[in-house]
Write a protein that holds these residues in place. Structure first.
Motif, short mmCIF file in Angstrom:
data_model
loop_
_atom_site.label_atom_id
_atom_site.label_comp_id
_atom_site.label_asym_id
_atom_site.label_seq_id
_atom_site.Cartn_x
_atom_site.Cartn_y
_atom_site.Cartn_z
N PHE A 108 0.84 -1.21 0.00
CA PHE A 108 0.00 0.00 0.00
C PHE A 108 0.87 1.25 0.00
O PHE A 108 0.57 2.25 -0.66
N ASP A 109 1.96 1.20 0.75
CA ASP A 109 2.86 2.36 0.82
C ASP A 109 3.49 2.63 -0.54
O ASP A 109 3.56 3.79 -0.98
N LEU A 110 3.92 1.55 -1.25
CA LEU A 110 4.47 1.73 -2.60
C LEU A 110 3.41 2.27 -3.55
O LEU A 110 3.69 3.13 -4.40
N ALA A 111 2.18 1.75 -3.43
CA ALA A 111 1.10 2.20 -4.31
C ALA A 111 0.81 3.68 -4.12
O ALA A 111 0.61 4.43 -5.08
N ARG A 112 0.78 4.12 -2.83
CA ARG A 112 0.51 5.54 -2.55
C ARG A 112 1.58 6.43 -3.17
O ARG A 112 1.27 7.44 -3.78
N ARG A 113 2.85 6.01 -3.04
CA ARG A 113 3.94 6.82 -3.60
C ARG A 113 3.90 6.87 -5.13
O ARG A 113 4.27 7.87 -5.73
N CYS A 114 3.43 5.77 -5.73
CA CYS A 114 3.31 5.76 -7.20
C CYS A 114 2.17 6.64 -7.67
O CYS A 114 2.25 7.32 -8.71
N VAL A 115 1.08 6.67 -6.90
CA VAL A 115 -0.05 7.53 -7.27
C VAL A 115 0.33 9.00 -7.10
O VAL A 115 0.02 9.85 -7.94
N ASP A 116 1.04 9.31 -6.00
CA ASP A 116 1.43 10.70 -5.72
C ASP A 116 2.69 11.12 -6.46
O ASP A 116 3.07 12.30 -6.41
N LEU A 117 3.34 10.14 -7.14
CA LEU A 117 4.62 10.41 -7.80
C LEU A 117 5.63 10.97 -6.81
O LEU A 117 6.42 11.89 -7.11
N SER A 118 5.63 10.40 -5.57
CA SER A 118 6.50 10.91 -4.50
C SER A 118 7.69 10.01 -4.23
O SER A 118 8.33 10.11 -3.19
N TYR A 119 7.99 9.09 -5.16
CA TYR A 119 9.13 8.21 -4.97
C TYR A 119 10.41 8.97 -5.34
O TYR A 119 10.41 9.91 -6.13
N SER A 120 11.54 8.51 -4.77
CA SER A 120 12.80 9.24 -4.93
C SER A 120 13.49 9.00 -6.26
O SER A 120 14.25 9.86 -6.74
#
Length: 575
Positions: free
Chosen positions: A89-101
């Motif tokens: 879920f945490d990875l999915a949220r970052r992919c939706v928000d485009l907040s990955y590094s």
């Protein structure tokens, strides 16, 4: 935020009293699957993860009635699944928000997550296979209704896939049976089977199962989906040919029948013929066909496969060396319609265009066996007789020696019988064959005249079918090229009268009149025939056709106007 609410909901579900840990895992996975559809980046990797999540979810649903607290192994696995889902879920949220590094780091994290869910699937499968869980605990997912959406149908198929992967023997067998029924009844499920690619691989692996029931059910499903072009490539890619040949060699009767039907469909594409040959399929198929008590359900499809393989010349030669010709001839003696038809068609295809093989057919007693199928005393069906008549026409009429053998075995008597007494389809085919036979040689025409074909040809001149009338007229015209036949024909006054009556009803541009004039012209070479035509009451009609510039009518007038008959006509022949 929606994501935070979802996570809070998950934590609440985990801590709620009396709630099953398996139910918690199912709800977490369902929420994660739904949320993942909003992700627009790394689409391929998320599709892979979603596929594993759906399989895992269906597997948990299948065992939802189990009490994980009574099984520490299962309890630990369910807890691990929930932890992995929360991490995902945490990875999915970052992919939706485009907040990955970084893209590379996220791709690596997604690969790790896919591997985790893959391990969970294997662990669940191992628990079920070990007998810790049984099908008695499984919740049966109902088949979607007739108007169900594709997502519901896909979920149902994935549930079946999960049962095939992690269930015990009974669960696997039931899942295969359910899959068979949906693909038989609704083509849309076939397309879903291709999309859920693991099913094809599972089916292929089940063909080598030591459990006969599972092997049979898998073979039944394959026999259905192999008829669809969209599935053929997937089946071939999964290496289906070898397992199917092994079923032919050592499977049950039902398994062999399904395997043969599958191979017949797959070898409609000649590119697949070599695969069958490479796995020893030709020998296996011939062995089945030469069994002591072959059934139509098995031998029919087996012959169909061999018929498809004949198109490859090298395989055809191997089949002949392995005894395909005597095997086919043996099968011709069967009373089973499917066996008769399949063996006739295979024999015809093997011998087509090859004089040496035709001679082998004669030596092995093939013509006699074909004629025996036509024997009115036998219980052969109309379809068997039609197939046999076509085979005789294709195999035997190009060779004087074959025709001689046919006549010696009484073929003409049988042909005449079907002209007089056969069903409409058999009767018309018999007429076509007889018409072709009388054009093969003068000897054949003489023989046919002696046994009584001309009255039957004459009778068909009054058929409602234009094609039948034309065949009959062409055959009779050919027969009357023989002097003996002409003399026999004109002895009956009614014959010429009938021809002239038919001509009276023909239009000037009718195609059938050409053959009628041809017959009448042939009869004018006989004195008695010429006199009978001249003395008939139809001369005015013949003159009418001549005046309409019908060339055969003008020729007939000239014939009739010779010598003593000249005074009976006007100056028409000078035109």
């Amino acid at each position: 935020m929606r994501q935070e609410n979802l996570k809070q909901e998950q934590n609440s579900q985990e801590s709620s009293s009396g709630s099953s840990s398996i139910r918690q895992a199912i709800e977490v996975l369902s929420s994660l699957i739904s949320f993942s559809h909003a992700i627009k980046v790394f689409a391929v990797k998320w599709q892979l993860i979603r596929s594993k999540l759906e399989e895992l979810n269906a597997g948990l649903i299948a065992i939802e009635d189990c009490d994980s607290t009574q099984n520490p192994i299962l309890s630990g696995m369910v807890t691990a699944i929930i932890i992995s889902a929360n991490g995902c879920f945490d990875l999915a949220r970052r992919c939706v928000d485009l907040s990955y590094s970084g893209k590379l780091l996220m791709q690596s994290d997604l690969d790790v997550m896919a591997s985790k869910f893959d391990r969970h699937l294997k662990n669940l499968s191992g628990i079920c296979t070990a007998g810790i869980l049984t099908h008695g605990f499984a919740i049966v997912v109902s088949r979607p209704g007739a108007n169900a959406c594709k997502d519901d149908m896909r979920f149902y198929v994935r549930d079946l896939l999960t049962r095939m992967k992690i269930g015990d023997s009974d669960m696997k067998r039931q899942a295969l049976s359910n899959l068979y029924h949906v693909v038989v009844e609704d083509d849309k499920y076939v397309r879903i089977v291709v999309e859920v690619g693991d099913i094809v691989n599972i089916l292929v692996s089940f063909l080598d199962s030591v459990e006969i029931d599972i092997q049979e059910e898998a073979a039944k499903v394959v026999s259905v989906i192999s008829g669809f072009d969209s599935c053929k490539a997937a089946l071939m890619g999964a290496g289906i040919i070898g397992p199917l040949i092994r079923v032919l060699d050592s499977g049950s009767e039902l398994g062999k029948e399904s395997a043969a039907r599958s191979l017949r469909k797959l070898t409609e594409n000649s590119d697949n013929a070599w695969s069958v040959s490479a796995y020893g399929g030709v020998t296996s198929l011939l062995k089945l066909c030469s069994s002591s008590d072959p059934s139509g359900e098995l031998v029919g499809p087996a012959c169909g496969v061999l018929r498809n393989l004949v198109s490859v010349d090298e395989i055809k030669r191997f089949m002949i060396e392995e005894g395909a010709v005597p095997t086919c001839i043996k099968l011709l003696r069967s009373n089973d319609e499917a066996v008769q038809i399949s063996s006739v068609e295979l024999l015809q295809n093997i011998a087509a265009g090859d004089e040496s093989v035709r001679q082998l057919v004669i030596r092995e007693g093939g013509i006699r066996a074909l004629v025996r199928v036509l024997d009115p005393k036998n219980s052969s069906s109309s379809k068997s007789r039609e197939t046999t008549l076509r085979a005789i026409e294709n195999l035997c009429f190009s060779s004087a020696s074959c025709i001689s053998v046919l006549v010696n075995y009484g073929f003409m008597d049988q042909l005449l019988f079907f002209l007089r007494n056969g069903d409409v389809s058999v009767q018309e085919l018999a007429l076509k064959v007889a018409s072709k036979l009388c054009r093969t040689s003068e000897e054949a025409r003489k023989e046919m005249g002696d046994v009584g074909f001309m009255p039957e040809f004459l009778r068909f001149l009054d058929s409602k079918s234009p094609d039948v009338r034309e065949m009959a007229a062409e055959a009779l015209s050919s027969m009357l090229s023989v002097s003996k036949n002409r003399k026999r024909f004109v002895q009956d006054d009614c014959n010429i009268g009938f021809l002239l009556q038919l001509l009276d009803h023909e239009e000037a541009n009718s195609g059938n009149k050409k053959f009628l004039f041809s017959i009448l012209l042939a009869l004018t070479s006989c004195n008695s025939g010429r006199k009978k035509i001249a003395k008939s009451g139809y001369l005015k009609n013949i003159e009418k056709f001549a005046e309409a510039e019908v060339s055969d009518a003008k020729r007939l007038v000239r014939k009739l106007s010779s010598s003593r008959l000249r005074s009976m006509f006007s100056g028409l022949w000078h035109s």
